[in-house]
Scaffold this active site. Sequence first.
Site, mmCIF file in Angstrom:
data_model
loop_
_atom_site.group_PDB
_atom_site.id
_atom_site.type_symbol
_atom_site.label_atom_id
_atom_site.label_comp_id
_atom_site.label_asym_id
_atom_site.label_seq_id
_atom_site.Cartn_x
_atom_site.Cartn_y
_atom_site.Cartn_z
ATOM 1 C CE1 TYR A 173 31.113 37.213 31.476
ATOM 2 C CE2 TYR A 173 29.100 35.918 31.602
ATOM 3 C CZ TYR A 173 29.800 37.059 31.914
ATOM 4 O OH TYR A 173 29.209 38.029 32.658
ATOM 5 C CE LYS A 207 43.054 47.214 33.486
ATOM 6 N NZ LYS A 207 43.596 48.422 34.175
ATOM 7 C CG ASP A 233 41.035 51.232 34.544
ATOM 8 O OD1 ASP A 233 41.114 51.434 33.311
ATOM 9 O OD2 ASP A 233 42.008 51.360 35.315
ATOM 10 C CG ASP A 291 28.207 41.012 33.398
ATOM 11 O OD1 ASP A 291 26.975 41.142 33.231
ATOM 12 O OD2 ASP A 291 28.705 40.539 34.439
ATOM 13 C CG ASP A 294 24.796 45.240 35.935
ATOM 14 O OD1 ASP A 294 24.166 44.865 34.928
ATOM 15 O OD2 ASP A 294 24.715 44.663 37.045
HETATM 16 C C1 IPM Z 1 23.845 39.568 32.164
HETATM 17 C C2 IPM Z 1 23.867 38.696 33.390
HETATM 18 C C3 IPM Z 1 24.460 37.342 33.049
HETATM 19 C C4 IPM Z 1 25.883 37.570 32.591
HETATM 20 C C5 IPM Z 1 24.401 36.308 34.188
HETATM 21 C C6 IPM Z 1 22.981 36.086 34.664
HETATM 22 C C7 IPM Z 1 25.053 35.010 33.814
HETATM 23 O O1 IPM Z 1 24.547 39.342 34.410
HETATM 24 O O2 IPM Z 1 23.245 39.166 31.155
HETATM 25 O O3 IPM Z 1 24.411 40.663 32.200
HETATM 26 O O4 IPM Z 1 26.827 37.635 33.414
HETATM 27 O O5 IPM Z 1 26.098 37.677 31.388
HETATM 28 MG MG MG Z 2 25.129 41.332 33.980
#
Ligand code: IPM
Ligand code: MG
Length: 370
Positions: A142, A193, A226, A250, A254
Site C-alpha cells: 500500500y 506467501k 492462498d 484486505d 472481505d
Molecule cells: C478496506 C478498504 C480500503 C483498503 C480501501 C477503501 C482503500 O478496502 O479498508 O479494506 O484497501 O484498505
Molecule cells: Mg478492503
Amino acid sequence: MATHKLLLLAGDGIGPEVMAEVKRLIDFLQKAGAAKFEVEEGLVGGVCYDAHGVAITDATMDKAHAADAVIFGAVGGPKWDGVAYDVRPEAGLLRLRKELGLFANLRPAVCYPALAEASSLKREVVEGLDIMIVRELTGGVYFGEPKTITDLGNGQKRAIDTQVYDTYEIERIARVAFELARKRRNKLTSSEKRNVMKSGVLWHEVVNQVHQREYKDVTLEHQLADACGMQLVRWPKQFDVIVCDNLFGDMLSDVASMLTGSLGMLPSASLGEVDPKTKKRKAMYEPVHGSAPDIAGKGMANPIAMLASFGMAMRYSFGMNREADLLEAAIAAALGRGLRTADIKSEGAKVVGTREMGDAVLGEMERLAA
Ligand code: IPM
Ligand code: MG
C-alpha cells in the site's frame, strides 16, 4: 467523568447514513450518563475533494491527531473515478492510517446466531463463528516505494508497486496478534506467501522469533495466504486469530465478512502504538464495508458494522467494556427479533431500513440496560 474527544468523518455514499445512527448512539450514551463526548465533524473522501480539491485537508488531519478516536464512515464512488490518483477519495483514508501510525487493524468476524442463514455458506460452517483478523495497516504494498507507472516509449508502460516490510513492523503487528490470541482461544495463524515472496520469508521468520521469545504459550501455525483464503471458506472455525500483511489482510477480511452474513456486519479498529507517557494510543474505527454507491441515499444500508465499530471504540479507546457488551447484545437481540436490512434478508424476516435498524438496536440497549 472523562471527556472523550471524537472526530466523526462520515465520508461518501452510505457513510453519512450509517454515521447518523452512531450519532444517535452517542446521544443515547450521554443521556444515560455512561460517558461524555466532545464531538467534531469533518470532510473526507470525495465530498472533501469536491469542497477543497483534496481527499482530506491538513486542518482535518490536525483534528484527527488531537482526537481520542476518529470514527470513519466510507469513501469513494463512481463520481470520482476520473480524479487524479493522489487526490482520489481513498487517499484520505490512507493518509489517516499512515500519519496517525495506525499499524494494527483488528477485524473481528462474528456470526450472530440469527444470521447463520444469511451467509452463502452452510449453517454448520458459520454458526457460532468468532474469529479475528489482524491486518498490518501502514506498510506493505500500500505504501512501498517506488510506486509508479512509467512510459517505456515503445507503446508499452510499466507499473511498479513495492511490497516492503522491516523487522520492527512485523514484530509489532505479531505482538498485537499474540496478545489478542492469549485473551481468546490462544491460537494464532500467520499468513503470507513465503513460497514466492521475500517479504513472506521475513514475515515467517520474524513471527517465529517473536513466538519463541515472548509467546511460547500461544499455539502458532502458518498458512500460505492462498491456502488461508481457501480454509476460510472450507472450515473457518479452525481459526482464532489470523495475522497478515496489508494486502492479504484486505482480501482475507472481505472473504471473512461473508462468513458473518454480509459485508454490512463487519466493524474494525485501527490502532497505533501505546504512548508510554499518556498510556493512550491513536485510534480510528470504521466499518469494513465501503461507500456502496448503488444504495446510497436510499436509507436501506445496514448500520450494524458502523455501530459495532463504535462498540470497538468503547472497548479499545474508552474502557467502556460494559457498554460495548451491551451494544453487542442489543445487536444480537434486534437480529433475534427477525429484523433484517436488505443485505442480510432471509425468508420470513422483516426487511427494515437504516433508521429502523438503528431504532431497534437502541431500543434493545435501553431494554437490556434496565
Ligand atoms: C478496506 C478498504 C480500503 C483498503 C480501501 C477503501 C482503500 O478496502 O479498508 O479494506 O484497501 O484498505
Ligand atoms: Mg478492503
